[in-house]
Design an enzyme around this catalytic site. Structure first.
Site, PDB file in Angstrom:
ATOM      1  CG  ASN A  57      41.897 117.686 -41.293  1.00  0.00           C
ATOM      2  OD1 ASN A  57      42.071 117.028 -40.271  1.00  0.00           O
ATOM      3  ND2 ASN A  57      42.890 118.195 -42.008  1.00  0.00           N
ATOM      4  CG  ASP A 107      42.988 118.367 -37.289  1.00  0.00           C
ATOM      5  OD1 ASP A 107      44.155 117.973 -37.333  1.00  0.00           O
ATOM      6  OD2 ASP A 107      42.565 119.318 -37.955  1.00  0.00           O
ATOM      7  CD  GLU A 108      35.244 115.475 -36.188  1.00  0.00           C
ATOM      8  OE1 GLU A 108      35.416 116.002 -37.309  1.00  0.00           O
ATOM      9  OE2 GLU A 108      34.132 115.096 -35.784  1.00  0.00           O
ATOM     10  N   GLY A 109      39.757 112.637 -35.487  1.00  0.00           N
ATOM     11  CA  GLY A 109      40.078 111.273 -35.081  1.00  0.00           C
ATOM     12  C   GLY A 109      41.149 111.247 -33.995  1.00  0.00           C
ATOM     13  CG  MET A 142      36.872 110.328 -30.500  1.00  0.00           C
ATOM     14  SD  MET A 142      35.796 111.460 -29.596  1.00  0.00           S
ATOM     15  CE  MET A 142      34.219 110.859 -30.097  1.00  0.00           C
TER      16      MET A 142
END
Ligand SMILES: *[C@@H]1O[C@H](CO)[C@@H](O)[C@H](O)[C@H]1NC(C)=O
Ligand SMILES: *[C@@H]1O[C@H](CO)[C@@H](O)[C@H](O)[C@H]1NC(C)=O
Ligand SMILES: *[C@@H]1O[C@H](CO)[C@@H](O)[C@H](O)[C@H]1NC(C)=O
Ligand SMILES: *[C@@H]1O[C@H](CO)[C@@H](O)[C@H](O)[C@H]1NC(C)=O
Length: 466
Positions: free
Chosen positions: A189, A192-194, A197
């Site tokens: 979601n 997690d992506e944030g 990164m």
């Protein structure tokens, strides 16, 4: 049962030792170059750091050991594989990221919703690329995982799960190491992506290895969603009645980072275009823009003040085709008119902690960087620094001088949008500096590296438990 090799134990000692650190690379040439104009802007330089260890156990570490991690990215346009190669260095000097092998197919996993085994098979060619990039002696100790993004979120949960199960079986039958299903195949979601990164950029720029971490926040701009992640510096952000809900604890080495991370679904660059077009249609700011007769057949039609005069054509997004045209007769007020539509949209939607306003410690990535590079405001290879007001001036320039970008009709809209997200969404002050880049130290910035570091951490923690 998996045998615990000395090597793995040694590596875990390195990772969890109190005063051992990561180093991304011996030379920090390119990341230094990015910020050379502005010296106090980056405070961590590996060259000046001394590495020391007070953990005796590390003497067992063999020198120059190689290890690897394999991360698949199942995206909405295709699948990708990233193979990261790390190396142990002599005692007291942290392991380094040596190289990344990258490959892709244009076969999105979601396309196989009704045929999961074929879906898994579509990854075989990438799995072979991974195996070929890793010495066979290291296959059984190299963990592999797959994370899916937006594409797989859109198909029914049952079908997505069937696909992921097949991928897990494929990995199980490969010669690589496989963790539990939860750690190996999942749908990411925005949170997690944030976070991944953020981990990637702060690992690559050396901040996570520092004993007094001076991390930088990340502004990620995808096609469908946009993410902001940073380490809050003031207590108010952590305890705030709204912002506090977006705090996630992320453990890395000897720190527990309490990160603020928020993902805005529908505020990615492409999704925002559609929203802007829709808002103008509902609430036309010119009489002219409501003149369109919507015929029952054919693509949905939109007219926008953000498109240069006499533009008309079709635009594909999310599996639909739209017919778009300009509602401008001339371009004099194009920037101001476009901004009024965009600004209202963003001010309604983006709420973030006020401590961001003055903070010159953010990387602006993906589309923030890409559009700035396309109009030559920053270097394609090295990236560069831009003030928030420079970004706005670039938007004004592109809207006014749109004839110079005749082959890029969305450039004015995109730049107004990106600039407005910075100024009216995140509410950065005009003189805030942003680092625009796609690479750090010659490595591509993507969530895959952060996700691989997390995978290795899980892997080594499980090894310790055996
Ligand atoms: C880095 O990104 C560029 C452009 O997107 C791509 O061509 C290249 O293959 C990537 N390299 C790696 C190692 O991911
Ligand atoms: C992907 O792998 C194939 C086969 O090894 C190779 O020919 C191709 O150049 C690779 N593509 C990229 C982007 O590295
Ligand atoms: C995203 O997934 C993680 C676990 O992978 C979970 O902890 C988090 O709450 C989720 N966030 C949202 C916004 O759903
Ligand atoms: C348009 O481009 C010209 C030439 O590059 C430049 O001098 C001018 O300032 C630009 N216009 C705006 C409004 O930025």
């Amino acid at each position: 049962m998996q045998r615990v090799s000395c090597k793995i134990l040694a590596v875990s000692v390195i990772l969890f030792g109190i005063s051992l650190f990561y180093l991304t690379r011996k030379q920090m040439s390119s990341s230094d170059a990015v910020v050379s104009q502005d010296y106090d802007y980056i405070h961590i330089s590996h060259k000046d750091m001394t590495w020391k260890s007070d953990d005796d156990d590390v003497s067992e570490v063999q020198q120059n050991d190689d290890y690897y991690g394999v991360m698949f990215d199942a995206g909405s346009t295709g699948s990708r594989v990233h193979v990261f190669h790390f190396q142990e260095t002599p005692q007291g000097i942290p392991p380094i990221l040596i190289s990344e092998v990258f490959n892709f197919t244009n076969l999105p996993l979601a396309q196989y919703a009704d045929n999961p085994s074929e879906g898994a098979a579509s990854l075989k060619v990438l799995l072979n690329v991974a195996l070929q990039s890793i010495p066979s002696s290291h296959w059984s100790t190299t963990p592999v995982a797959l994370k899916a993004t937006a594409g797989l979120r859109l198909i029914p949960e049952k079908k997505a799960k069937a696909l992921l199960d097949e991928v897990y079986s494929l990995f199980k039958s490969s010669l690589l190491h496989v963790e539990t299903p939860e750690a190996t195949v999942d749908i990411m979601n925005g949170t997690d992506e944030g976070i991944f990164m953020w981990v990637t950029v702060n690992f690559l720029n050396g901040a996570l290895i520092s004993s007094t971490p001076e991390t930088r926040g990340t502004l990620d701009m995808g096609g469908g969603s946009t993410q902001v992640t940073f380490l809050p510096q003031i207590e108010e952000t952590l305890s705030h009645h709204i912002h506090g809900n977006y705090i996630k604890t992320y453990p890395f080495l000897h720190h527990n980072y309490k990160l603020y991370t928020k993902s805005f679904l529908g505020l990615g660059l492409k999704a925002a275009r559609l929203e802007i077009l829709k808002r103008e249609k509902e609430n036309p700011i010119f009489v002219g823009s409501s003149d369109i007769d919507q015929l029952s057949a054919g693509p949905e039609e939109f007219a926008s003040t953000c498109l240069p005069p006499f533009t008309s054509g079709t635009w594909d997004f999310g599996g639909n085709t739209y017919s778009v045209s300009s509602s401008n007769l001339h371009s004099e007020n194009m920037y101001a008119n476009c901004l009024s539509v965009v600004k209202a949209f963003i001010e309604d939607t983006v709420i973030v902690p006020s401590e961001m306003q003055e903070s010159s410690s953010f990387y602006a990535l993906s589309y923030f960087w890409e559009r700035a590079a396309e109009i030559k405001k920053v270097d394609w290879k090295k990236g560069g620094m831009m003030l928030v007001k420079d970004y706005r001036e670039a938007a004004i320039n592109v809207c006014f001088n749109h004839t110079m970008y005749a082959d890029k009709p969305f450039h004015c809209m995109d730049l107004v949008y990106l600039s407005s997200v910075l100024s009216h969404g995140y509410r950065f002050r005009d003189d805030v500096k942003l680092l625009m880049t796609n690479t750090i130290d010659d490595f591509n910035v993507s969530w895959a590296l952060g996700a691989t570091l997390e995978l290795l951490r899980t892997h080594w923690e499980n090894m310790k438990k055996l």
